[in-house]
Design an enzyme around this catalytic site. Structure first.
Site, PDB file in Angstrom:
ATOM      1  N   GLY A  50      49.449  53.421  36.619  1.00 38.58           N
ATOM      2  CA  GLY A  50      48.022  52.806  36.306  1.00 38.58           C
ATOM      3  C   GLY A  50      47.911  52.782  34.703  1.00 38.58           C
ATOM      4  N   VAL A  51      49.172  52.606  33.970  1.00 38.00           N
ATOM      5  CA  VAL A  51      49.163  52.743  32.452  1.00 38.00           C
ATOM      6  C   VAL A  51      48.971  51.492  32.009  1.00 38.00           C
ATOM      7  CG1 VAL A  51      49.988  54.992  32.153  1.00 38.00           C
ATOM      8  CG2 VAL A  51      51.417  53.253  32.315  1.00 38.00           C
ATOM      9  N   GLY A  52      49.356  50.260  32.431  1.00 35.49           N
ATOM     10  CA  GLY A  52      49.262  49.130  32.155  1.00 35.49           C
ATOM     11  C   GLY A  52      50.615  48.375  32.353  1.00 35.49           C
ATOM     12  N   LYS A  97      59.297  42.531  40.515  1.00 33.29           N
ATOM     13  CA  LYS A  97      58.773  43.733  40.741  1.00 33.29           C
ATOM     14  C   LYS A  97      59.278  44.257  42.045  1.00 33.29           C
ATOM     15  CE  LYS A  97      55.510  47.058  41.292  1.00 33.29           C
ATOM     16  NZ  LYS A  97      54.957  47.879  40.342  1.00 33.29           N
ATOM     17  N   GLU A 123      59.453  44.855  36.248  1.00 30.50           N
ATOM     18  CA  GLU A 123      58.473  45.985  36.271  1.00 30.50           C
ATOM     19  C   GLU A 123      58.980  47.072  37.308  1.00 30.50           C
ATOM     20  OE1 GLU A 123      54.271  45.205  37.357  1.00 30.50           O
ATOM     21  OE2 GLU A 123      54.002  47.353  37.497  1.00 30.50           O
ATOM     22  N   THR A 139      52.052  46.408  34.488  1.00 31.98           N
ATOM     23  CA  THR A 139      51.929  45.107  35.099  1.00 31.98           C
ATOM     24  C   THR A 139      51.244  44.227  34.087  1.00 31.98           C
ATOM     25  OG1 THR A 139      51.283  45.930  37.221  1.00 31.98           O
ATOM     26  CG2 THR A 139      51.142  43.631  37.028  1.00 31.98           C
ATOM     27  N   ASP A 146      50.741  43.115  42.167  1.00 32.07           N
ATOM     28  CA  ASP A 146      51.626  43.332  40.755  1.00 32.07           C
ATOM     29  C   ASP A 146      52.347  41.885  40.837  1.00 32.07           C
ATOM     30  OD1 ASP A 146      50.500  45.762  40.362  1.00 32.07           O
ATOM     31  OD2 ASP A 146      52.226  46.663  39.962  1.00 32.07           O
TER      32      ASP A 146
HETATM   33  N1  LIG Z   1      44.345  46.293  28.060  1.00 32.39           N
HETATM   34  C1  LIG Z   1      43.626  46.410  29.099  1.00 32.39           C
HETATM   35  N2  LIG Z   1      42.376  46.264  29.057  1.00 32.39           N
HETATM   36  C2  LIG Z   1      41.398  46.089  30.152  1.00 32.39           C
HETATM   37  N3  LIG Z   1      42.090  46.635  31.652  1.00 32.39           N
HETATM   38  C3  LIG Z   1      43.443  46.896  31.442  1.00 32.39           C
HETATM   39  C4  LIG Z   1      44.256  46.791  30.365  1.00 32.39           C
HETATM   40  N4  LIG Z   1      45.635  47.111  30.831  1.00 32.39           N
HETATM   41  C5  LIG Z   1      45.416  47.430  32.010  1.00 32.39           C
HETATM   42  N5  LIG Z   1      43.966  47.265  32.692  1.00 32.39           N
HETATM   43  C6  LIG Z   1      43.649  47.562  33.929  1.00 32.39           C
HETATM   44  O1  LIG Z   1      44.147  48.679  34.257  1.00 32.39           O
HETATM   45  C7  LIG Z   1      44.798  48.903  35.650  1.00 32.39           C
HETATM   46  C8  LIG Z   1      46.082  49.533  35.546  1.00 32.39           C
HETATM   47  O2  LIG Z   1      46.924  48.436  34.874  1.00 32.39           O
HETATM   48  P1  LIG Z   1      48.579  47.922  35.461  1.00 32.39           P
HETATM   49  O3  LIG Z   1      48.867  47.014  34.484  1.00 32.39           O
HETATM   50  O4  LIG Z   1      47.846  47.602  36.938  1.00 32.39           O
HETATM   51  O5  LIG Z   1      49.260  49.394  35.326  1.00 32.39           O
HETATM   52  P2  LIG Z   1      50.375  49.916  36.086  1.00 32.39           P
HETATM   53  O6  LIG Z   1      51.195  48.611  36.356  1.00 32.39           O
HETATM   54  O7  LIG Z   1      51.079  50.719  35.187  1.00 32.39           O
HETATM   55  O8  LIG Z   1      50.116  50.664  37.313  1.00 32.39           O
HETATM   56  C9  LIG Z   1      44.524  47.314  36.291  1.00 32.39           C
HETATM   57  O9  LIG Z   1      43.482  47.476  36.967  1.00 32.39           O
HETATM   58  C10 LIG Z   1      44.501  46.541  35.060  1.00 32.39           C
HETATM   59  O10 LIG Z   1      43.737  45.465  35.393  1.00 32.39           O
HETATM   60 MG   LIG Z   2      52.053  47.676  38.248  1.00 30.93          MG
END
Ligand SMILES: Nc1ncnc2c1ncn2[C@@H]1O[C@H](COP(=O)(O)OP(=O)(O)O)[C@@H](O)[C@H]1O
Ligand SMILES: [Mg+2]
Length: 234
Positions: free
Chosen positions: A13-15, A38, A116, A17, A55
């Protein structure tokens, strides 16, 4: 040139994807033949007859990939759990051979792959492999995504230590949910001894669930050190 990048994170959940997708789309916009992957996903949703990973769908869309979803995401499991637990719960045996062969096929189609991971480096993906082993086996350098929150420095430095102890090549870190000019950037660089390649501010128009990208590719073109990721060497 490197043959790809493995995008891992300090946590789920850190971003990862959002950032993996933006990296691929920016590289494509700059003329690179780039593919996305992925390898293993959990929490897949049933669409029609098939389980689809949000993803994988997001990565395919933003990168404009024409590769089949089965190749982009060869292993998908329904329960939103760590892969080993999701596999046990559904009575499925994870066959990583499927990942290695899909990776090979995608490599033959593209000059560069953005892969990823799932969760962080120490997520078990089968009885014998962690995510870190997958990056190692693919022989790709890594980018570590972290997110700005209290505790982020600790999680980020733990991830860096883990990567170093497993001889992974760290290209740098990307900090999500953070505006530029924040002292956290200097703190992470100072203690990790790796460069922060960029920061991404929160943006309401970005959503993995809704497959919306906002202006992230324009932002990446201007603000993220893409060349450092593509160029061979640390
Ligand atoms: N810069 C950002 N601004 C707004 N929402 C974001 C941002 N980056 C990620 N998110 C949201 O946060 C959540 C987690 O991001 P995600 O890329 O899915 O994380 P991960 O792949 O590490 O689990 C998702 O719902 C995504 O849409
Ligand atoms: Mg992800």
């Amino acid at each position: 040139m490197e043959k790809g990048i493995f995008v891992t994170g300090s946590d789920t959940g850190v971003g990862k994807t959002v950032i993996a997708g933006a990296l691929a789309a920016t590289m494509k916009a700059q003329g690179l033949n780039v593919g996305v992957m992925k390898p293993v996903s959990t929490g897949a949703r049933k669409i029609g007859e098939k389980f689809v990973s949000e993803d994988a769908r997001y990565l395919k869309e933003i990168a404009g990939s024409v590769d089949e979803l089965d190749l982009i995401n060869p292993i998908r499991l329904e329960p939103p759990l760590a892969p080993t637990l999701a596999a046990r719960k559904t009575g499925i045996t994870i066959k990583l051979e499927k990942v290695w062969s899909a990776f090979k096929e995608l490599q033959s189609r593209h000059d560069f792959l953005v892969v990823e991971g799932i969760g962080g480096l120490m997520v078990p993906i089968d009885e014998d492999h962690f995510v870190a082993d997958m990056a190692s086996k693919m022989d790709l350098p890594i980018v570590i995504v972290c997110k700005y929150y209290l505790g982020a420095i600790n999680h980020t430095l733990l991830t860096v230590e883990c990567a170093k102890s497993r001889n992974l090549r760290i290209k740098g870190l990307i900090i999500n949910m953070l505006d530029k000019e924040n002292e956290v950037v200097t703190e992470i660089e100072k203690f990790s001894h790796f460069p922060v390649l960029g920061t991404i501010p929160p943006n309401k128009n970005i959503s993995v669930a809704n497959c919306t990208f906002g202006n992230i590719v324009e932002y990446f073109k201007q603000e993220i050190n893409i060349l450092r990721i593509i160029k061979k060497g640390i």
